[in-house]
Write an enzyme that holds these catalytic residues in place. Structure first.
Site, short mmCIF file in Angstrom:
data_model
loop_
_atom_site.label_atom_id
_atom_site.label_comp_id
_atom_site.label_asym_id
_atom_site.label_seq_id
_atom_site.Cartn_x
_atom_site.Cartn_y
_atom_site.Cartn_z
N CYS A 51 0.76 -1.21 0.06
CA CYS A 51 -0.04 0.04 0.11
C CYS A 51 0.98 1.48 -0.04
O CYS A 51 0.32 2.12 -0.52
CB CYS A 51 -1.08 0.16 1.18
SG CYS A 51 -0.29 -0.57 2.85
N HIS B 72 -2.05 6.79 4.09
CA HIS B 72 -0.42 6.86 3.99
C HIS B 72 0.01 8.09 3.33
O HIS B 72 -0.41 8.43 2.35
CB HIS B 72 0.34 5.62 3.12
CG HIS B 72 -0.16 4.22 4.00
ND1 HIS B 72 -1.20 4.18 5.13
CD2 HIS B 72 0.09 3.05 3.67
CE1 HIS B 72 -0.93 2.89 5.60
NE2 HIS B 72 -0.40 2.03 4.68
N1 LIG Z 1 -5.04 -2.85 5.24
C1 LIG Z 1 -4.58 -2.18 3.95
O1 LIG Z 1 -4.25 -1.11 3.84
C2 LIG Z 1 -3.67 -3.26 3.17
C3 LIG Z 1 -3.16 -2.64 2.09
C4 LIG Z 1 -2.45 -3.28 1.20
C5 LIG Z 1 -2.41 -4.90 1.56
N2 LIG Z 1 -3.01 -5.37 2.51
C6 LIG Z 1 -2.92 -6.85 2.67
O2 LIG Z 1 -4.10 -7.44 2.47
C7 LIG Z 1 -4.49 -8.57 3.38
C8 LIG Z 1 -5.94 -8.15 4.02
O3 LIG Z 1 -5.47 -7.21 5.00
P1 LIG Z 1 -6.90 -6.50 5.67
O4 LIG Z 1 -6.20 -5.25 6.09
O5 LIG Z 1 -8.03 -6.51 5.05
O6 LIG Z 1 -6.76 -7.31 7.12
P2 LIG Z 1 -8.17 -7.70 8.15
O7 LIG Z 1 -8.94 -6.67 8.35
O8 LIG Z 1 -7.35 -8.21 9.30
O9 LIG Z 1 -8.98 -8.81 7.47
C9 LIG Z 1 -8.42 -9.97 7.54
C10 LIG Z 1 -9.31 -11.12 6.54
O10 LIG Z 1 -8.82 -12.59 6.74
C11 LIG Z 1 -9.96 -13.36 7.19
N3 LIG Z 1 -9.46 -14.34 8.07
C12 LIG Z 1 -8.76 -14.31 8.97
N4 LIG Z 1 -8.56 -15.64 9.32
C13 LIG Z 1 -8.93 -16.33 8.44
C14 LIG Z 1 -9.05 -17.78 8.26
N5 LIG Z 1 -8.39 -18.80 8.99
N6 LIG Z 1 -9.94 -18.23 6.82
C15 LIG Z 1 -10.48 -17.51 6.21
N7 LIG Z 1 -10.30 -16.22 6.37
C16 LIG Z 1 -9.61 -15.51 7.52
C17 LIG Z 1 -10.89 -12.19 8.28
O11 LIG Z 1 -11.88 -12.95 8.31
P3 LIG Z 1 -12.59 -12.91 9.88
O12 LIG Z 1 -13.45 -11.66 9.85
O13 LIG Z 1 -13.60 -14.03 9.69
O14 LIG Z 1 -11.57 -12.96 10.87
C18 LIG Z 1 -10.89 -11.01 7.35
O15 LIG Z 1 -11.87 -11.18 6.48
C19 LIG Z 1 -3.25 -8.76 4.02
O16 LIG Z 1 -2.61 -9.59 3.25
C20 LIG Z 1 -2.69 -7.23 4.10
O17 LIG Z 1 -1.29 -7.28 4.22
C21 LIG Z 1 -3.59 -4.50 3.45
#
Ligand SMILES: NC(=O)c1ccc[n+]([C@@H]2O[C@H](COP(=O)([O-])OP(=O)(O)OC[C@H]3O[C@@H](n4cnc5c(N)ncnc54)[C@H](OP(=O)(O)O)[C@@H]3O)[C@@H](O)[C@H]2O)c1
Length: 333
Positions: free
Chosen positions: A126, A241
């Site tokens: 990001c 950011h």
């Molecule tokens: N946030 C950002 O700005 C951003 C930017 C670029 C890249 N990313 C990347 O994008 C990805 C997601 O980030 P996020 O910020 O959206 O994270 P997040 O808000 O923590 O969401 C994580 C997701 O993963 C699911 N999950 C967790 N454990 C699981 C399991 N055992 N089986 C299936 N699903 C599961 C969660 O479901 P539950 O709700 O059921 O727990 C939730 O839907 C990561 O790799 C992160 O590094 C994030």
């Protein structure tokens, strides 16, 4: 795009993607949402219909046209290669980004990298995304030689638990109490603080985030020799950011020329230098905002301030743009 799956649909990136899809022109006929067992059964509304979130399983992706993966690395490693046997996967994790046979795509910069993909397409970090969107057009004009980056990254970049932690600690803060950090995803308190470490720091002294910004920038720009210096810092901001960037070019740069290039650059909004460009300005916007265009220490140097919504252009917007390119390419076959 008619048949779509989202893994991690209940997370910050998955939810943002869902809202972007909802307001897009795509007629979605089959939408499948996946998350962990804990979320299975939750109902999510999308364009006047309710969809049930299912527990993530490879079989769930049978018959889909495209899958968006918004999960952490270990889960991506476990599920993405298997789902990629069924349909193209656009993956938000960092698990596959540096693999030679996986395109790492920012549509404004390297759309051609998609050709010959093997059904796994990686969405960059990001902070890397706004950096390359702003730098690529300048590179085309002046020839980029070196980048000095200092990033000020919001807590939502670390997922929902990190955002909740900032809200939680803020309640202690307004009461003048020491925040409870017992279950924090951060190594120290985040409220009223600045943390100069994002991800694990290795024996070389670099953090995981710094390595991502360095290596991904070189891969996307196709500049293996580019010198990239990076310091990544977490700040107590919810979304957005910010990047303070000094670039060194092969040619001397003139500020009028830089502004001309940035005004025409795809995906860039050049803001007036004297208007404070803050994370608030970029929220829920798909573009990368640039201001504070200043001369550097030598004739070949340039200073910039770049701001982008990490959940939009830094994540979901970019993934949706990649999907659009994939569809366009497949129609052209
Ligand atoms: N946030 C950002 O700005 C951003 C930017 C670029 C890249 N990313 C990347 O994008 C990805 C997601 O980030 P996020 O910020 O959206 O994270 P997040 O808000 O923590 O969401 C994580 C997701 O993963 C699911 N999950 C967790 N454990 C699981 C399991 N055992 N089986 C299936 N699903 C599961 C969660 O479901 P539950 O709700 O059921 O727990 C939730 O839907 C990561 O790799 C992160 O590094 C994030």
């Amino acid at each position: 795009m008619k048949r779509v799956g989202i893994a991690g649909a209940t997370g910050l990136v998955g939810e943002t993607l869902l809202r972007l899809l909802e307001s897009s022109e795509y007629e979605i006929e089959d939408l499948r949402l996946f998350a962990s067992q804990k979320s299975a059964g939750i109902m999510v509304s999308f364009r006047d219909q309710e969809y049930e979130v299912k527990e993530l399983a490879v079989d769930g992706f049978q018959g889909l046209e495209i899958a968006f993966f918004c999960l952490e690395n270990e889960l991506a490693q476990k599920f993405v290669p298997a789902v990629a046997k069924l349909c193209p996967v656009i993956d938000k994790s960092s698990q596959f980004r540096l693999k030679d046979d996986v395109p790492l795509v920012v549509p404004e910069v390297n759309p051609g990298a998609l050709s010959g993909h093997k059904n796994i397409i990686a969405n960059p970090n990001c902070t890397t995304i706004p950096l390359v969107v702003a730098l690529n057009p300048l590179h085309q004009e002046f020839g980029l030689k070196e980048v000095f980056l200092a990033s000020y990254q919001s807590v939502s970049g670390a997922g929902r638990a990190a955002l909740e932690q900032l809200y939680y600690e803020s309640e202690f803060f307004v009461l003048h109490r020491q925040p409870d950090t017992g279950e924090s995803p951060f190594p120290v308190q985040i409220v009223d603080n600045v943390i100069p470490q994002i991800g694990a720091v290795d024996e070389s002294g670099f953090s995981a985030e710094e390595k991502k910004t360095i290596l991904e920038t070189k891969k996307i720009l196709g500049l293996a020799e580019l010198a990239v210096n990076s310091t990544c810092v977490r700040v107590p901001v919810t979304v957005g950011h910010c990047l303070a960037v000094t670039c060194r070019f092969e040619k001397a740069v003139d500020l009028a020329g830089v502004r001309r290039v940035l005004q025409k650059a795809p995906g860039v909004v050049l803001k007036p230098d004297r208007e404070p460009l803050t994370p608030v300005v970029c929220r829920q916007r798909n573009e990368v905002f640039v201001s504070r265009v200043r001369a550097g220490a030598t004739a070949n140097d340039l200073n910039l301030w770049i701001v982008a919504d990490n959940l939009y252009k830094g994540a979901a917007t970019n993934a949706l743009q990649i999907a659009g390119l994939l569809l366009k390419n497949s129609e052209g076959l």
